[in-house]
Motif scaffolding. Structure first.
Motif, mmCIF file in Angstrom:
data_model
loop_
_atom_site.group_PDB
_atom_site.id
_atom_site.type_symbol
_atom_site.label_atom_id
_atom_site.label_comp_id
_atom_site.label_asym_id
_atom_site.label_seq_id
_atom_site.Cartn_x
_atom_site.Cartn_y
_atom_site.Cartn_z
ATOM 1 N N ALA A 136 51.474 41.611 18.846
ATOM 2 C CA ALA A 136 51.955 42.932 19.252
ATOM 3 C C ALA A 136 51.319 43.347 20.573
ATOM 4 O O ALA A 136 50.169 42.999 20.861
ATOM 5 N N ILE A 137 52.067 44.092 21.378
ATOM 6 C CA ILE A 137 51.575 44.561 22.679
ATOM 7 C C ILE A 137 51.505 46.074 22.674
ATOM 8 O O ILE A 137 52.071 46.740 21.807
ATOM 9 N N ASP A 138 50.829 46.627 23.651
ATOM 10 C CA ASP A 138 50.611 48.068 23.707
ATOM 11 C C ASP A 138 51.680 48.819 24.496
ATOM 12 O O ASP A 138 51.513 50.005 24.789
ATOM 13 N N GLY A 139 52.765 48.183 24.843
ATOM 14 C CA GLY A 139 53.805 48.828 25.638
ATOM 15 C C GLY A 139 54.586 49.881 24.863
ATOM 16 O O GLY A 139 54.537 49.944 23.631
ATOM 17 N N GLU A 140 55.328 50.691 25.606
ATOM 18 C CA GLU A 140 56.162 51.717 24.997
ATOM 19 C C GLU A 140 57.405 51.092 24.379
ATOM 20 O O GLU A 140 58.052 50.252 25.015
ATOM 21 N N PRO A 141 57.763 51.469 23.163
ATOM 22 C CA PRO A 141 58.986 50.923 22.547
ATOM 23 C C PRO A 141 60.238 51.470 23.209
ATOM 24 O O PRO A 141 60.242 52.587 23.741
ATOM 25 N N SER A 142 61.297 50.686 23.140
ATOM 26 C CA SER A 142 62.578 51.115 23.702
ATOM 27 C C SER A 142 63.304 52.040 22.721
ATOM 28 O O SER A 142 62.918 52.171 21.557
ATOM 29 N N PHE A 143 64.343 52.659 23.226
ATOM 30 C CA PHE A 143 65.150 53.532 22.373
ATOM 31 C C PHE A 143 65.716 52.740 21.199
ATOM 32 O O PHE A 143 65.704 53.200 20.056
ATOM 33 N N GLU A 144 66.178 51.529 21.479
ATOM 34 C CA GLU A 144 66.767 50.709 20.415
ATOM 35 C C GLU A 144 65.723 50.384 19.347
ATOM 36 O O GLU A 144 66.005 50.423 18.147
ATOM 37 N N GLN A 145 64.521 50.045 19.771
ATOM 38 C CA GLN A 145 63.458 49.730 18.818
ATOM 39 C C GLN A 145 63.087 50.937 17.970
ATOM 40 O O GLN A 145 62.901 50.832 16.754
ATOM 41 N N LEU A 146 62.988 52.105 18.593
ATOM 42 C CA LEU A 146 62.660 53.318 17.849
ATOM 43 C C LEU A 146 63.779 53.703 16.898
ATOM 44 O O LEU A 146 63.527 54.193 15.793
ATOM 45 N N ARG A 147 64.996 53.495 17.335
ATOM 46 C CA ARG A 147 66.117 53.809 16.450
ATOM 47 C C ARG A 147 66.109 52.894 15.231
ATOM 48 O O ARG A 147 66.273 53.337 14.094
ATOM 49 N N SER A 148 65.895 51.594 15.459
ATOM 50 C CA SER A 148 65.852 50.636 14.352
ATOM 51 C C SER A 148 64.718 50.983 13.390
ATOM 52 O O SER A 148 64.897 50.967 12.167
ATOM 53 N N LEU A 149 63.546 51.325 13.929
ATOM 54 C CA LEU A 149 62.402 51.674 13.099
ATOM 55 C C LEU A 149 62.670 52.927 12.278
ATOM 56 O O LEU A 149 62.424 52.968 11.070
ATOM 57 N N ASN A 150 63.163 53.975 12.919
ATOM 58 C CA ASN A 150 63.351 55.248 12.227
ATOM 59 C C ASN A 150 64.461 55.186 11.189
ATOM 60 O O ASN A 150 64.385 55.847 10.153
#
Length: 1005
Positions: free
Chosen positions: A785-799
């Motif tokens: 895992a890296i410390d970068g900011e997640p993308s909109f797509e990643q946050l949508r999938s997670l939520n």
């Protein structure tokens, strides 16, 4: 190009970090391999992508080469390679951590400003056989709920205890701990310990004080050969389950609890409970409240004159009184000796003896043929003055109602069958809706217009009235004339609360030797412990085994000081389980049953999980005791269990049964005469295939088999031991599979092969976050895992995953919650990067289901403490909106297709979706992109560079093992078309770590 050119991974394709970690060099040093004689084929596809005349052209060739299958020399290396992740190290580590740190201990004093969650499993009843995989189903569900609520900030009470003695309970506890259940073991209790049953005895004394405990003569199952009283479940077809000895019903003085005094409250309070409707209906039926009338029938002498004896009957259909053509009394009815004529006495006594050998269930079974005998006596029907015969029949029980019924054969099925058999008159008094029904040969049990129901002698006339109106008029007439009264009745019987055996809580009463008067022992003398006995066998006289403890039995009455004898019967085995949920709240309190402050905070139990077999008696008895304790101020709630959930049963694996005729030849199940001479044979699964909706023999598809899953039992040999499953797949896989099999409340069929799916899911989760194994089979420290900011797509999938999993856990739809996590992992494998913030949220989401792997991943992500009390993720509604846009996609200015995107989607996210699209991605493979033109929500145009000639050979290895590829070291691969350098080879590894390849030799023509 030289034939021995070493192929390297191409440099011209932009590869994400997640993809790069799955590429291996073909120049690694091969491991020591041992070839076998077995050979097989390996297939590769060679593709030439060329750019000629302004367009791309593709040529393909597929070739095969014969290679030798090879295997690892060391069995240990095989096992390491087989494991999808190192559960064998992870699980013991975290179980030890939880125990050492008392992670799940609920403090005696909690912050009462926080919400509470009390989740409880119904008492297990351990045996020497231990667990099978069906047992952890309910325990896993309650553990998931407990872990979720802890992370949501609740004070959680999740205890475990036992209703059994000795080693089986200890072994059970070890097995439960091996599955990672988060019980507070500091609150462990056993109903068989004196410090516990002290309070069971205390509750009995409170019942005694309030007249709710009393003694009565009741019929019991007495086995003369064994010299003991047997419980109903110990009697099968009139004989003892042990030894097959004859069992009779005989009256014996027993302790009873007056549960009928609480019948109305037990019934009314069901409406407010969050229980399965089927369970509440079973309790309503068991209580069996009915409204009707008690009517009195005068017994007649041989001259037809009234005697000074009346038989009282209870009926729910007083409107049919004119249709009563005979009475039936139970064989144990107290008036029967006065009702037998001299000529019938011997026959009636013989019938009584036969009836005494049957259980109540056998006697009232609807399907059984009705039997009875005429008493030789008559009674007068009070409605019309007719003399009707009095019969004795075992389908009437002395313990229900008054032990006597007025029989109306035209309008009751049992009475109709009896009357038809013994040629007793049948009189219709209710008109059916269908006039032809009278000739149907059946009883009509419905309502309707009353007929044949008028008498000038009694003054009662209900002809023409509706059944309900007629019933009210009959009750009013009976009350006025002294022939009866309105009556509410219950099927519920008082609780027989004594057993004639050693194991059980001693009943804390004494009997004065001179008078036999009963008295309680002092509460300060509790607990009254069992005496030590060397001989627990029955006395043979009907006296309980405790009667052998002579010095213990002889005592003095604490009130008068007079000589007395102790009660030698003991309480039934479920006495202690009626109130154990209260003791968990305050398990070490020696001064009172439960502290009032603690009880008020923790009551009631929020979720109570167990099998449907406890839907009636256990729950009913617990509710009765709880209401008594409520009345005397011990508890603060009217009901003990707010929500009850019955889990389904896990059946054994499907068994396939074939049938053979006496000649030993197979016959199809649809033509086999199962009632004749037929031989059954269990067929192994590998010899079975499915044909349509049926299963047939693989070697003879004309032979249809019976496929059926049975309840797990040692006798069937279909028990699956969870220890074996944990050893091969890990506890997390077992937990996950039991929840994934299907809806929690439904019955499901176990499939050992099915667990491999969730095991692979956990392995994929591990490799996604930790990375692929090293050459020695171990894994790197930390994560990818890296410390970068997640993308909109990643946050949508997670939520979306957070919202779904949370909703499904709270709704106990655990299987669909797992599906949501699987979808998330599938999506995450397509990402270029793996943001730490997203990974951490997912690990917390996974932890209630698979706590061991989640704890280890959490630790590898840099956290030193357990995640057990970390805040559970909450879905951000901003990422749950379903507002999507259809985005046109152009390549070099030409429309090539469309994709679905979210409003506000960035250029990077839009391009990523294009790259993942099955059609559009093919148009971009191997191409150099000059620039992208993106108008948000309107269009995306991808401009490609002027392309040079590119060549690529793709080796597909999705179903090929590493050792098989290693055999290509000296294989000659001939490519059947001209191709110019540079030649690039891509190797995409889809599952296992592939090692041991040095080079691939090929020739080009």
């Amino acid at each position: 190009m030289n034939a021995n050119t070493c192929i390297q991974p191409p440099q011209f394709l932009p590869l994400s970090p997640l993809y790069q970690q799955n590429f291996h060099s073909f120049t690694q040093k091969p491991q020591s391999l041992k070839p076998t004689k077995k050979s097989c084929y390996f297939s590769i596809r060679v593709c030439d992508y060329s750019f000629k005349g302004g367009v791309f052209r593709t040529q393909k060739s597929r070739v095969k080469c014969s290679v030798s299958e090879v295997e690892e020399q060391k069995e240990k290396q095989q096992k390491v390679a087989k494991r999808a992740y190192p559960f064998h190290n992870i699980e013991p580590k975290w179980q030890s951590y939880w125990e050492k740190n008392q992670t799940f201990r609920t403090p005696d004093e909690v912050d009462t400003s926080k919400p509470k969650f009390y989740v409880l499993d119904m008492f297990p009843y351990p045996s020497g056989a231990g667990l099978h995989v069906g047992h952890p189903l309910g325990y896993t569900a309650t553990d998931i709920l407990a872990r979720l609520k802890r992370m949501q900030g609740y004070n959680v009470l999740h205890p475990m205890g036992w209703d059994a003695f000795g080693l089986p309970a200890e072994q059970y506890a070890i097995e439960l701990k091996s599955l990672g259940f988060s019980y507070d073991w500091d609150r462990e209790i056993s109903t068989t310990e004196p410090q516990y049953y002290k309070w069971t005895q205390w509750i009995f004394l409170q019942l005694l004080k309030r007249g709710l405990a009393y003694q009565a003569e009741v019929p019991v199952n007495w086995c003369p050969a064994l010299g003991t009283v047997l419980a109903n479940e110990e009697v099968v077809d009139g004989v003892s389950e042990r030894g097959g000895h004859s069992v009779i019903r005989k009256p014996m003085r027993q302790w009873m609890l007056k549960i009928t005094a609480y019948a109305d409250r037990l019934l009314e309070d069901l409406d407010d409970l969050d229980w399965p409707e089927s369970v509440k209906e079973m309790q309503r039926n068991w209580i069996g409240r009915s409204e009707g009338a008690e009517l009195e029938f005068c017994v007649l002498n041989s001259d037809g004159k009234e005697r000074d004896i009346k038989i009282t009957v209870y009926t729910t259909r007083p409107d049919t009184v004119f249709g009563a053509t005979y009475l039936v009394v139970a064989p144990e009815h107290s008036l029967l000796p006065s009702l037998m004529s001299l000529s019938q006495r011997e026959s009636v006594e013989e019938y009584k003896d036969l009836a005494s050998r049957k259980s109540d269930l056998e006697r009232t079974e609807l399907q059984k043929e009705k039997t009875g005998i005429f008493s030789g006596c008559y009674a007068k029907n009070p409605a019309n003055g007719e003399a009707i015969p009095i019969w004795v029949a075992d389908y009437v029980l002395g313990s229900y109602g008054t032990g006597a019924i007025m029989a109306v054969p035209a309008h009751d099925t049992r009475d109709y069958e009896f009357a038809t058999k013994y040629d007793i008159p049948i009189r219709w008094v209710v008109k059916p809706d269908d006039d032809d029904f009278i000739d149907s040969g059946k009883a009509y049990e419905g309502g309707g217009s009353i007929l044949n129901s008028s008498s000038s002698t009694s003054g009662l006339d209900i002809n023409g009235l509706d059944s309900k109106v007629a019933a009210s008029k009959v009750i009013e007439w009976a009350d006025t004339t002294g022939n009866g009264k309105k009556k509410v009745n219950y099927k519920l019987r008082d609780w027989l609360f004594a057993r004639q055996r050693y194991w059980g809580e001693p009943i804390p009463v004494v009997f004065l030797q001179d008078s036999g008067e009963t008295g309680p022992i002092l509460e300060t003398d509790l607990p009254l412990a069992l005496p030590e006995l060397d001989d627990f066998t029955p006395t043979g006289t009907g006296e309980p085994p405790l009667a052998k403890a002579v010095s213990w039995v002889k005592t003095t009455d604490p009130s008068s000081g007079k000589p007395a004898m102790r009660e030698t019967s003991t309480m039934p085995q479920w006495a202690g389980s009626c109130w154990y949920y209260l003791r968990y709240m305050d398990p070490k309190n020696s001064k009172e049953l439960v502290d009032k402050t603690k009880e008020k905070y923790w009551s009631p139990v929020d979720i109570y999980v167990g099998g449907a077999e406890h839907a009636v008696l256990h729950l009913l008895y617990s509710r009765f005791w709880h209401k008594v304790l409520y009345d005397i101020g011990v508890v603060s709630t009217k009901e003990p269990f707010k929500c009850v959930i019955n889990q389904g049963i896990i059946l054994g694996e499907v068994q396939y049964t074939a049938f053979k005729n006496p000649d030993g030849n197979y016959v199809s199940a649809d033509s086999a005469d199962l009632s004749g001479e037929i031989i059954q044979e269990i067929i192994p699964e590998e010899e079975v295939i499915k044909s349509g909706d049926s299963f047939v023999l693989k070697g003879d598809p004309g032979i249809r088999l019976i496929a059926r899953a049975h309840k797990m039992s040692k006798s069937r040999g279909n028990v699956v031991n969870p220890d074996d499953v944990v050893s091969e797949y890990g506890a997390d896989s077992l937990r996950l599979y039991e929840m994934f099999m299907g809806p929690f409340r439904d019955s499901k069929t176990w499939s050992t092969s099915g667990i491999e799916g969730v095991y692979r899911f956990l392995g994929r989760t591990w490799r996604l976050i930790v990375g692929i194994p090293l050459s020695d089979g171990t894994f790197r420290d930390g994560t990818v895992a890296i410390d970068g900011e997640p993308s909109f797509e990643q946050l949508r999938s997670l939520n979306k995953c957070i919202a779904k999993v949370t909703e499904e856990i709270e709704g106990t739809r655990f299987n669909t919650g797992i599906s949501a996590m699987m979808e998330f992992i599938n999506a995450a494998y397509k990402w270029d990067t793996l943001p730490r913030s997203v990974v951490e949220e997912f690990v917390l989401l996974l932890s209630p289901y698979a706590p061991h792997i989640a704890e280890e991943l959490w630790f590898r992500l840099g956290h030193l403490n357990s995640l057990a009390y970390e805040p559970f993720p909450k879905a951000n509604p901003d990422y749950l909106k379903e507002s999507t846009v259809v985005l046109p996609v152009q390549i070099n200015g030409k429309m090539r297709g469309t994709i679905q995107i979210e409003e506000g989607c960035s250029e990077e996210d839009a391009f990523r979706l294009v790259s993942q699209d099955a059609k559009l991605s093919k148009l971009l493979d191997g191409k150099s992109i000059k620039k992208r033109i993106y108008v948000p929500g309107k269009i995306l145009n991808v401009i490609l560079d002027a392309c040079k000639r590119l060549s690529c050979m793709l080796i597909e290895t999705s179903n090929v093992s590493a050792v098989l590829l290693s055999a290509l070291l000296n294989a000659q691969v001939t490519v059947g078309f001209e191709i110019e350098p540079p030649l690039h080879v891509l190797w995409w590894e889809t599952g296992n770590a592939i090692q041991g390849l040095s080079s691939v030799h090929y020739s080009l023509t």
